[in-house]
Design a protein around this motif. Structure first.
Motif, short mmCIF file in Angstrom:
data_model
loop_
_atom_site.label_atom_id
_atom_site.label_comp_id
_atom_site.label_asym_id
_atom_site.label_seq_id
_atom_site.Cartn_x
_atom_site.Cartn_y
_atom_site.Cartn_z
N ASP A 4 11.08 4.84 -7.97
CA ASP A 4 11.32 3.41 -7.82
C ASP A 4 10.75 3.00 -6.46
OD1 ASP A 4 12.26 0.85 -7.41
OD2 ASP A 4 14.31 1.27 -8.06
N GLN A 5 9.81 2.04 -6.44
CA GLN A 5 9.15 1.71 -5.19
C GLN A 5 10.10 1.12 -4.14
OE1 GLN A 5 6.27 -1.26 -6.58
NE2 GLN A 5 7.36 -2.85 -5.46
N ARG B 6 7.13 0.74 -10.04
CA ARG B 6 7.26 2.20 -10.08
C ARG B 6 6.04 2.84 -9.43
NH1 ARG B 6 11.74 0.97 -11.65
NH2 ARG B 6 12.73 1.43 -13.64
N LEU B 7 6.25 4.02 -8.90
CA LEU B 7 5.16 4.85 -8.39
C LEU B 7 5.15 6.15 -9.16
CD1 LEU B 7 5.85 4.63 -4.54
CD2 LEU B 7 4.20 3.28 -5.80
N LEU B 8 3.96 6.68 -9.39
CA LEU B 8 3.86 8.01 -9.99
C LEU B 8 3.07 8.91 -9.04
CD1 LEU B 8 3.91 9.33 -13.36
CD2 LEU B 8 1.83 9.95 -12.13
N THR B 9 3.64 10.08 -8.75
CA THR B 9 2.95 11.03 -7.88
C THR B 9 2.67 12.32 -8.64
OG1 THR B 9 5.08 11.88 -7.07
CG2 THR B 9 4.02 10.16 -5.78
N LEU C 179 0.86 -1.18 0.00
CA LEU C 179 0.00 0.00 0.00
C LEU C 179 0.89 1.23 0.00
CD1 LEU C 179 -2.89 1.35 0.53
CD2 LEU C 179 -2.25 1.26 2.94
N THR C 180 0.61 2.17 -0.89
CA THR C 180 1.35 3.43 -0.87
C THR C 180 0.38 4.56 -0.52
OG1 THR C 180 2.76 4.95 -2.12
CG2 THR C 180 1.07 3.81 -3.37
N VAL D 24 -0.06 6.75 -7.47
CA VAL D 24 -0.63 5.54 -8.08
C VAL D 24 0.52 4.57 -8.36
CG1 VAL D 24 -0.52 6.47 -10.45
CG2 VAL D 24 -2.18 4.70 -9.89
N PHE D 25 0.26 3.28 -8.06
CA PHE D 25 1.21 2.23 -8.43
C PHE D 25 1.10 1.99 -9.93
CE2 PHE D 25 1.87 0.55 -4.07
CZ PHE D 25 3.19 0.14 -4.20
#
Length: 475
Positions: free
Chosen positions: A249-250, A231-234, A190-191, A224-225
């Motif tokens: 990079d997660q 990878r994560l994008l914010t 969970l992010t 979002v994953f």
């Protein structure tokens, strides 16, 4: 050797947005004027749900998708909350089950009857009380049935097992309000983004923080994953107050892989990721544009494709699940855009232009379907499993055979991690104080009535005893 410009071919470079005709829109909807940064809209293959403006409590509309056109002002609503509804989400595995959360500190589970609502619905299938302040976010687990996450203004994230109707875990590592939650593909990570300007990757069952980034130069709002790319994008705001996206990079949040400024507008950027096509959509709150990009695992990571423009500003966007898309029209994504000024819900289809009418397998790979991969006990026991995949060629209209059964339970204290969440919680606002006062008044009134009835019963029993003693048989 002569220099040649780099050219990256993509089957999605000509994707375009197509707005539905007016007769296929939903008109006359009293969309909420709440300024909370949520979508206020949820959609699945059968129903569209929209949070509405209402006086005295919170409500939302549930409209069957085929019921387009003008919505009657007296259309039945789901109106059981005592405060404004802040978020709604459909169960990914059961089409007629929806979760809602509200300023009244509760999370509620509703069962929508076949064909939609015929009258106002006030009784929820399940009421979940565990937060001490208003609840701003709800999210269903992507692979497990009946596991729901809720984030409140008490800085806690609760994990609910709906099979028993109780919170089973509590994540209390945040120091401020949680702004956004997102799961990886199998739901093992969970992010979250938080008002304390930190981005976290959390193991949800233990509540352990695996990675944490302190985003001072890039104030994160949404995350979002990106599927299985690790990878994560914010989306957020740069130090110059421009809208910005960052790729991470997660497994190492010390530094973003790339940062890219979008524009100088002030509205929030909502990210949407399609793991099947590896396309990222960025929609700005308060403007009418939707930009889309293609994500790749190697540099340059992010390739701009095109932009859908519209003069009507959007308050929020609902997204149709994959199994509800029109594959015959090569539709790869569909938004439901909330236009508050017009009271309008406008479907926008993202279409890959193809000349052939046959099924396009290259743009429709196997996709997560409507069957859960795990039971709540399996997931809570530590098992992870990828989603159960389905083909959109044959089974995309297949109805789910699952049904939700509400647990029967007695009211008791809610204890998670050794802490009673409902015991001696002081009211934090005037509304909470009033609600607590009226609740206590009702309880006092009920106890007085019960005491009066018991007094009458005692007198009756005393008279019967006196009569028995004075009867001739006892002389």
């Amino acid at each position: 050797m002569s220099w040649r410009p780099q050219y990256r071919s993509s089957k999605f470079r000509n994707v375009y947005g197509k707005v539905a005709n007016r007769e296929h829109c939903f008109d006359g909807v009293p969309i909420t004027k709440n300024v909370h940064d949520n979508h206020f809209c949820a959609v699945n293959a059968r129903f569209l749900a929209i949070v509405t403006e209402s006086a005295g409590g919170g409500s939302f509309l549930v409209i069957p998708l085929e019921q387009t056109g003008r919505i009657e002002p007296n259309h039945p609503k789901v109106c059981g909350h005592q405060g404004n509804v802040l978020d709604i989400k459909w169960n990914p595995f059961i089409d007629n089950i929806i979760a809602s959360c509200s300023e009244d500190t509760s999370v509620r589970i509703w069962e929508i009857p076949e064909g939609g609502l015929k009258r106002n619905m006030t009784e929820a299938l399940l009421q979940l009380h565990g937060h001490s302040r208003r609840v701003g976010l709800v999210e269903w687990h992507p692979t497990t049935n009946n596991i729901l996450f809720s984030a409140g203004y008490d800085y806690k994230v609760l994990i609910w097992n709906l099979d028993v109707g109780e919170p089973v875990k509590m994540i209390d590592c945040h120091t401020d309000v949680v702004l956004c939650m997102s799961f990886n593909t199998d739901g093992s990570l969970l992010t979250t983004t938080c008002k304390d300007k930190k981005l976290r990757v959390i193991e949800p069952r233990s509540g352990l923080i695996l990675q944490e980034a302190n985003c001072k130069n890039h104030r994160v709002n949404r995350v979002v994953f990106l599927g299985n790319l690790k990878r994560l994008l914010t989306t957020g705001v740069s130090r110059w107050n421009t809208r910005q996206i960052a790729l991470w990079d997660q497994e190492d949040l010390s530094m973003p892989l790339i940062e890219e400024e979008i524009d100088g507008l002030s509205g929030l950027l909502f990210p949407f990721y399609d793991a099947d096509t590896h396309m990222l959509y960025l929609a700005g709150k308060g403007d009418g544009n939707i930009r889309y990009y293609e994500i790749s695992p190697e540099k340059p990571y992010l390739t701009y494709l095109m932009e859908f423009r519209s003069p009507a500003p959007q308050k929020g966007l609902g997204v149709m699940p994959k199994h509800g898309l029109d594959v015959s029209a090569c539709e790869v994504f569909r938004f439901y855009k909330l236009v508050t000024l017009k009271g309008l819900i406008e479907p926008i289809s993202m279409i890959v232009p193809r000349r052939s009418d046959s099924y396009q397998e290259d743009i429709y790979p196997m996709t997560p379907g409507t069957e859960p991969a795990l039971t709540p006990d399996e997931w809570l026991g530590g098992i992870n499993r990828d989603p159960v995949l389905m083909s959109l060629k044959e089974g995309y209209k297949k109805p789910s055979n699952m049904a939700f059964k509400a647990p029967t339970k007695e009211k008791k204290s809610v204890v998670v991690n050794g802490i009673d969440l409902l015991e001696n919680v002081p009211p934090r606002t005037e509304n909470e104080l009033l609600r607590m006062f009226f609740r206590q008044q009702d309880e006092i009134r009920r106890l007085k009535e019960e005491l009066a009835q018991k007094d009458i019963r005692i007198r009756q029993l005393q008279l019967e005893l006196k009569n028995l003693r004075n009867s001739p048989k006892n002389l």
